[in-house]
Every structure is written in structure tokens, then in C-alpha cells.
Design an enzyme around this catalytic site. Structure first.
Site, PDB file in Angstrom:
ATOM      1  N   SER A 129      27.462  -4.407 -21.664  1.00 57.76           N
ATOM      2  CA  SER A 129      27.716  -5.772 -22.124  1.00 57.76           C
ATOM      3  C   SER A 129      26.447  -6.508 -22.546  1.00 57.76           C
ATOM      4  CB  SER A 129      28.449  -6.569 -21.039  1.00 57.76           C
ATOM      5  OG  SER A 129      27.758  -6.494 -19.807  1.00 57.76           O
ATOM      6  N   HIS A 185      23.476 -10.744 -19.842  1.00 60.46           N
ATOM      7  CA  HIS A 185      24.155 -11.186 -21.061  1.00 60.46           C
ATOM      8  C   HIS A 185      23.255 -12.090 -21.896  1.00 60.46           C
ATOM      9  CE1 HIS A 185      28.549 -10.450 -19.504  1.00 60.46           C
ATOM     10  NE2 HIS A 185      27.780  -9.383 -19.459  1.00 60.46           N
TER      11      HIS A 185
END
Length: 221
Positions: A129, A185
Site C-alpha cells: 500500500s 502511506h
């Protein structure tokens, strides 16, 4: 128009790199999980190269800044990331070209790992991610840099238009039960955004070219 035709020609190129990355993620997951749920075992994750502040900083296993992005904890984690990677990756790989796309993906993965070192000291980490958020950062940069050269029906996929989607994903990171690494992230997002501002997409290399120092720096990263 000629601009639209050029855009769609590049967009529809076969995403060999993206498919290869997805295949590697799937193979690693099968090796790790062995279809018996072992991907949830922390010791197995560590052995396969998961993020660990202790092992990276104190033992010097810096390769974990990359290898963690090929590991996933459970099938839902794997599927969600690979679906996102497919849809985002096939678009950017065509627009940026394979070599630049590889650079952007792996530099974003490293950026997510480095950001984790600043904030995540105890937990282990795994997942693509951070690198995928990096690709989202590239999409923002692409939209801002070439906003007048993107077909109107594709404009909402780039630039500031995708910030609400990114914002929702970031907010989800504040739900403890989801165990989301917000630092990874955001680290990937920022790194990808910077990379998108620096590297010229293959679709626009006829208009501008990177200088040799920039290409050398990107390849070194």
C-alpha cells in the site's frame, strides 16, 4: 484531437511490469501462507522480509525497506492492494513507460519504509500500500504538471481531483482495528509525488527531457 489520440495510445499499452509485480506478490503470498493462514504469523513475516525497525536500524537489514512491500497479511489484504495496483499501475505504466514506472514504484516503496522508521518502532509491517500510495502521488503530480494536456474525460483521474479518495484512505488509518500504517502511506504518497514532478512521462518526452543528472539520481535511488 491529436493530444487525446496520443494519450489513449500510451494508456492502452500492455502493463507487463504491473502484472509481473502482481504475480510476484501472489507467489510470495502462496509461499508464505501455504494456504493455511500462516501469513498472520509474525515470525513467518519476519523471515520473509517484513518491515522491522529493530532489524533495519540495529541489525542493518536495509533490504527490508523494499521486501516488505511484497508481503501481505491475509487474502483480503492481498486482493485489495493488487486490485488497486492493477487499475492504477496499468494507467501509469503506459503513460510513464516501463523504466520510469519501475523507478517510481520502488522509490515510493522505499519512501514508505523510511517514513515508517520515523514513527513505527515496535510493530512489524507488510504490504504494497505504501508503494501504491506513491503511485497515487504520481497521479497528483501528473495532473498538476500536465493539466492542459489531459483529455477531459480522464482529467478526474489526476491532479487534485483524487485528493478526496486519498483523504478517505488516510482517515481509515486512524481506526485502530484496521492496523494501517499511516506513516508508510504518507511517506509513499510524498515520495511518489516528488518523483512525478521530477520524471518526465514517456508520453511527453517529445516535449521535454530529463537531464542526465536527474536520470542518474533516479536510477541510483
Amino acid at each position: 484531437s491529436a493530444t487525446e489520440r496520443r494519450f489513449f495510445t500510451f494508456e492502452q499499452k500492455r502493463p507487463f511490469v504491473t502484472l509481473a509485480v502482481i504475480a510476484v506478490n501472489a507467489i510470495v503470498f502462496l509461499l508464505l501462507d501455504q494456504l493455511r493462514g500462516r501469513s498472520h504469523d509474525q515470525q513467518n513475516l519476519i523471515q520473509f522480509g517484513a518491515y522491522s525497525y529493530h532489524l533495519i536500524i540495529e541489525v542493518g537489514e536495509y533490504w527490508r525497506l523494499i521486501t516488505h512491500t511484497f508481503l501481505h497479511i491475509g487474502i483480503p489484504h492481498l486482493l485489495l492492494n493488487m486490485i488497486l495496483l492493477f487499475f492504477i499501475g496499468q494507467l501509469l505504466e503506459g503513460l510513464y513507460g516501463k523504466s520510469r514506472y519501475i523507478i517510481l514504484y520502488f522509490v515510493s516503496a522505499m519512501g514508505s519504509g523510511v517514513a515508517s522508521l520515523l514513527f513505527v518502532k515496535e510493530a512489524i509491517g507488510a504490504g504494497a500500500s505504501g508503494a501504491i500510495f506513491g503511485l497515487m502521488g504520481v497521479m497528483v503530480a501528473f495532473g498538476l504538471r500536465y493539466k492542459d494536456q489531459i483529455p477531459r474525460r480522464k482529467a478526474n483521474l489526476f491532479g487534485l481531483s483524487i485528493l478526496p479518495f486519498i483523504g478517505v484512505d488516510v482517515l481509515l488509518g486512524f481506526i485502530p482495528q484496521l492496523h494501517i500504517n499511516i506513516a508508510a502511506h504518507l511517506g509513499g504518497l510524498i515520495t511518489g509525488f516528488i518523483g512525478g514532478l521530477i520524471l518526465t512521462p514517456a508520453i511527453y518526452t517529445h516535449l521535454e527531457r530529463e537531464t542526465k543528472p536527474i536520470l542518474t539520481f533516479a536510477l541510483a535511488l
